[in-house]
Design a protein around this motif. Structure first.
Motif, PDB file in Angstrom:
ATOM      1  N   THR A   1       0.837  -1.216   0.000  1.00 24.30           N
ATOM      2  CA  THR A   1       0.000   0.000   0.000  1.00 24.30           C
ATOM      3  C   THR A   1       0.861   1.250   0.000  1.00 24.30           C
ATOM      4  OG1 THR A   1      -1.789  -1.129   1.178  1.00 24.30           O
ATOM      5  CG2 THR A   1      -1.749   1.283   1.276  1.00 24.30           C
ATOM      6  N   ASP A   2       1.890   1.265   0.849  1.00 25.49           N
ATOM      7  CA  ASP A   2       2.755   2.442   0.923  1.00 25.49           C
ATOM      8  C   ASP A   2       3.631   2.577  -0.327  1.00 25.49           C
ATOM      9  OD1 ASP A   2       1.890   3.478   3.362  1.00 25.49           O
ATOM     10  OD2 ASP A   2       3.104   2.054   4.486  1.00 25.49           O
ATOM     11  N   THR A   3       3.963   1.459  -0.945  1.00 26.84           N
ATOM     12  CA  THR A   3       4.709   1.520  -2.208  1.00 26.84           C
ATOM     13  C   THR A   3       3.840   2.167  -3.286  1.00 26.84           C
ATOM     14  OG1 THR A   3       5.965  -0.467  -1.633  1.00 26.84           O
ATOM     15  CG2 THR A   3       5.953   0.188  -3.953  1.00 26.84           C
ATOM     16  N   SER A   4       2.536   1.843  -3.279  1.00 30.31           N
ATOM     17  CA  SER A   4       1.605   2.487  -4.208  1.00 30.31           C
ATOM     18  C   SER A   4       1.546   3.993  -3.951  1.00 30.31           C
ATOM     19  CB  SER A   4       0.201   1.892  -4.067  1.00 30.31           C
ATOM     20  OG  SER A   4       0.171   0.560  -4.519  1.00 30.31           O
TER      21      SER A   4
ATOM     22  N   ARG B   1      10.500  17.378  -1.641  1.00 30.61           N
ATOM     23  CA  ARG B   1       9.177  16.837  -1.340  1.00 30.61           C
ATOM     24  C   ARG B   1       9.102  15.352  -1.632  1.00 30.61           C
ATOM     25  NH1 ARG B   1       4.546  18.525  -5.178  1.00 30.61           N
ATOM     26  NH2 ARG B   1       5.038  16.496  -6.069  1.00 30.61           N
ATOM     27  N   ILE B   2       9.684  14.944  -2.769  1.00 30.31           N
ATOM     28  CA  ILE B   2       9.697  13.518  -3.121  1.00 30.31           C
ATOM     29  C   ILE B   2      10.416  12.714  -2.039  1.00 30.31           C
ATOM     30  CG2 ILE B   2      10.601  11.828  -4.767  1.00 30.31           C
ATOM     31  CD1 ILE B   2      10.308  14.010  -6.944  1.00 30.31           C
ATOM     32  N   CYS B   3      11.582  13.242  -1.628  1.00 27.78           N
ATOM     33  CA  CYS B   3      12.367  12.532  -0.606  1.00 27.78           C
ATOM     34  C   CYS B   3      11.625  12.470   0.722  1.00 27.78           C
ATOM     35  CB  CYS B   3      13.722  13.217  -0.425  1.00 27.78           C
ATOM     36  SG  CYS B   3      14.820  13.064  -1.857  1.00 27.78           S
ATOM     37  N   VAL B   4      11.012  13.599   1.114  1.00 26.79           N
ATOM     38  CA  VAL B   4      10.296  13.650   2.395  1.00 26.79           C
ATOM     39  C   VAL B   4       9.118  12.679   2.383  1.00 26.79           C
ATOM     40  CG1 VAL B   4       8.824  15.088   3.866  1.00 26.79           C
ATOM     41  CG2 VAL B   4      11.001  15.991   3.026  1.00 26.79           C
ATOM     42  N   GLU B   5       8.294  12.735   1.326  1.00 27.92           N
ATOM     43  CA  GLU B   5       7.119  11.863   1.256  1.00 27.92           C
ATOM     44  C   GLU B   5       7.540  10.399   1.189  1.00 27.92           C
ATOM     45  OE1 GLU B   5       4.470  13.032  -1.826  1.00 27.92           O
ATOM     46  OE2 GLU B   5       4.141  15.041  -1.016  1.00 27.92           O
ATOM     47  N   GLN B   6       8.591  10.142   0.406  1.00 31.32           N
ATOM     48  CA  GLN B   6       9.055   8.762   0.285  1.00 31.32           C
ATOM     49  C   GLN B   6       9.583   8.265   1.630  1.00 31.32           C
ATOM     50  OE1 GLN B   6      10.677   7.679  -3.504  1.00 31.32           O
ATOM     51  NE2 GLN B   6      12.397   6.606  -2.550  1.00 31.32           N
ATOM     52  N   ASP B   7      10.279   9.130   2.351  1.00 32.68           N
ATOM     53  CA  ASP B   7      10.787   8.744   3.669  1.00 32.68           C
ATOM     54  C   ASP B   7       9.644   8.525   4.654  1.00 32.68           C
ATOM     55  OD1 ASP B   7      13.183   8.375   5.413  1.00 32.68           O
ATOM     56  OD2 ASP B   7      12.247  10.030   6.501  1.00 32.68           O
ATOM     57  N   GLU B   8       8.593   9.348   4.537  1.00 39.71           N
ATOM     58  CA  GLU B   8       7.432   9.175   5.422  1.00 39.71           C
ATOM     59  C   GLU B   8       6.779   7.814   5.202  1.00 39.71           C
ATOM     60  OE1 GLU B   8       4.891  12.444   4.586  1.00 39.71           O
ATOM     61  OE2 GLU B   8       6.002  13.867   5.856  1.00 39.71           O
TER      62      GLU B   8
ATOM     63  N   ALA C   1       8.262   5.213   3.890  1.00 37.56           N
ATOM     64  CA  ALA C   1       9.222   4.193   4.330  1.00 37.56           C
ATOM     65  C   ALA C   1       9.146   4.025   5.848  1.00 37.56           C
ATOM     66  CB  ALA C   1      10.638   4.591   3.916  1.00 37.56           C
ATOM     67  N   GLU C   2       8.977   5.150   6.566  1.00 36.80           N
ATOM     68  CA  GLU C   2       8.834   5.083   8.022  1.00 36.80           C
ATOM     69  C   GLU C   2       7.561   4.327   8.407  1.00 36.80           C
ATOM     70  OE1 GLU C   2       9.523   5.348  11.980  1.00 36.80           O
ATOM     71  OE2 GLU C   2      10.898   5.721  10.315  1.00 36.80           O
ATOM     72  N   LYS C   3       6.474   4.549   7.651  1.00 38.28           N
ATOM     73  CA  LYS C   3       5.243   3.802   7.897  1.00 38.28           C
ATOM     74  C   LYS C   3       5.471   2.313   7.688  1.00 38.28           C
ATOM     75  CE  LYS C   3       1.874   7.416   6.764  1.00 38.28           C
ATOM     76  NZ  LYS C   3       0.791   7.808   5.838  1.00 38.28           N
TER      77      LYS C   3
END
Length: 311
Positions: free
Chosen positions: A81-84, A242-249, A251-253
């Motif tokens: 889900t988070d990968t999507s 923004r891409i890095c921040v959202e992707q890290d968020e 990944a943290e999930k």
């Protein structure tokens, strides 16, 4: 410290020259080339982001294993889900890079339109100036030549008047007639020369005025181009962040969803729903081979006979 301006820095001391005009025109064109290059970067980056998003989502869609149970199954489902969501982040970034490309394209087209009009106006006036100056210098040469001829005639008349005893009156009269015609011709040439001088002066003033306007416009366009390009590159880096921040968020999930995995709980859950029983098969006895007895019963009428054969 005074700030130099284009309008003070791009002139040519040769009235027929156009070094300043050519230099500014080249500057504007090189600026457009850079803008086009950055626009292409944004477009290509948009495609890369969209393609990556598409491939990432396709990867998730192809992960269809559903036979796991418990916390690991939930963790794996949440990872997909988070990968999507990460894929969606990149797809959105692709759209944003497309917007930046369109902004660059519209800005560059408008700058081209404004600079082209100014270039054409200056080029036309400079052509007029060169034409006027060419006529002026040609007339100037003719005027001075006729002036020299007239001076020579005046000197000849003066000389002949001082030597009347040796000069034939008819020759002097002919010289005076020639001088008179030459004078009339000289005056006409002088009028033409003055008119052309006035024309070239006006042409020069018109050219310099338009050239000054073009210099001011080009400096303004250049300042806007640098500012706009810098602003869009800044937006580009913000997109990267923004891409890095959202992707890290996300990944943290994923990490948070994976962390609670209960190994023993998953094992017990599997046993609960898939156990097949606790009774094991009986032990298999080992029977040594010591001989084999075959019992043959033969039915002979009313009597039953038995025969035992030993091996």
């Amino acid at each position: 410290m005074s700030t130099a301006r284009y309008s003070d820095s791009f002139w040519d001391s040769d009235i027929n020259g156009s070094r300043g005009y050519d230099e500014l025109k080249a500057r504007i064109r090189e600026g457009r080339k850079l803008s086009n290059e950055i626009e292409n970067y944004f477009r290509q980056r948009a495609k890369i982001e969209r393609d990556y998003a598409k491939d990432l989502q396709k990867l998730v869609d192809n992960c269809k294993h559903k036979n796991e149970l418990g916390s690991l199954e939930k963790a794996w489902r949440d990872v997909k889900t988070d990968t999507s969501r990460i894929a969606q982040t990149h797809d959105t970034a692709g759209a944003d890079f497309d917007k930046l490309a369109q902004e660059m394209s519209s800005f560059t087209d408008e700058q081209k339109r404004q600079s082209k009009a100014a270039e054409d106006a200056v080029q036309k006036l400079h052509s007029n100036l060169k034409s006027s100056y060419s006529k002026f210098t040609s007339q100037e040469k003719t005027f001075h030549q006729k002036g020299e001829t007239h001076d020579e005639l005046l000197n000849s008349i003066k000389f002949m008047e001082n030597t009347r005893n040796t000069v034939v009156p008819k020759e002097l009269e002919k010289l005076r007639v020639k001088e008179s015609k030459t004078k009339d011709d000289l005056e006409k040439n002088e009028n033409s020369y003055k008119n052309l001088h006035e024309e070239v002066t006006k042409s020069k003033a018109a050219y310099e005025s338009e050239m000054t306007k073009m210099c001011e416009l080009f400096q303004t366009l250049d300042e806007k181009r640098i500012d706009h390009t810098r602003d869009n590159l800044w937006k580009c880096t913000n997109l990267e962040s923004r891409i890095c921040v959202e992707q890290d968020e996300y990944a943290e999930k994923m990490r948070q969803n994976i962390e609670p995995c209960d190994i023993d709980g998953d094992i017990q859950l599997y046993i609960k729903y898939h156990k097949t029983g606790s009774e094991k098969p009986p032990n298999v006895a080992y029977k040594p081979c010591r001989g084999r007895a075959l019992k043959v019963q033969v039915d002979k009428g009313d009597h039953l006979y038995s025969e035992v054969t030993l091996h």
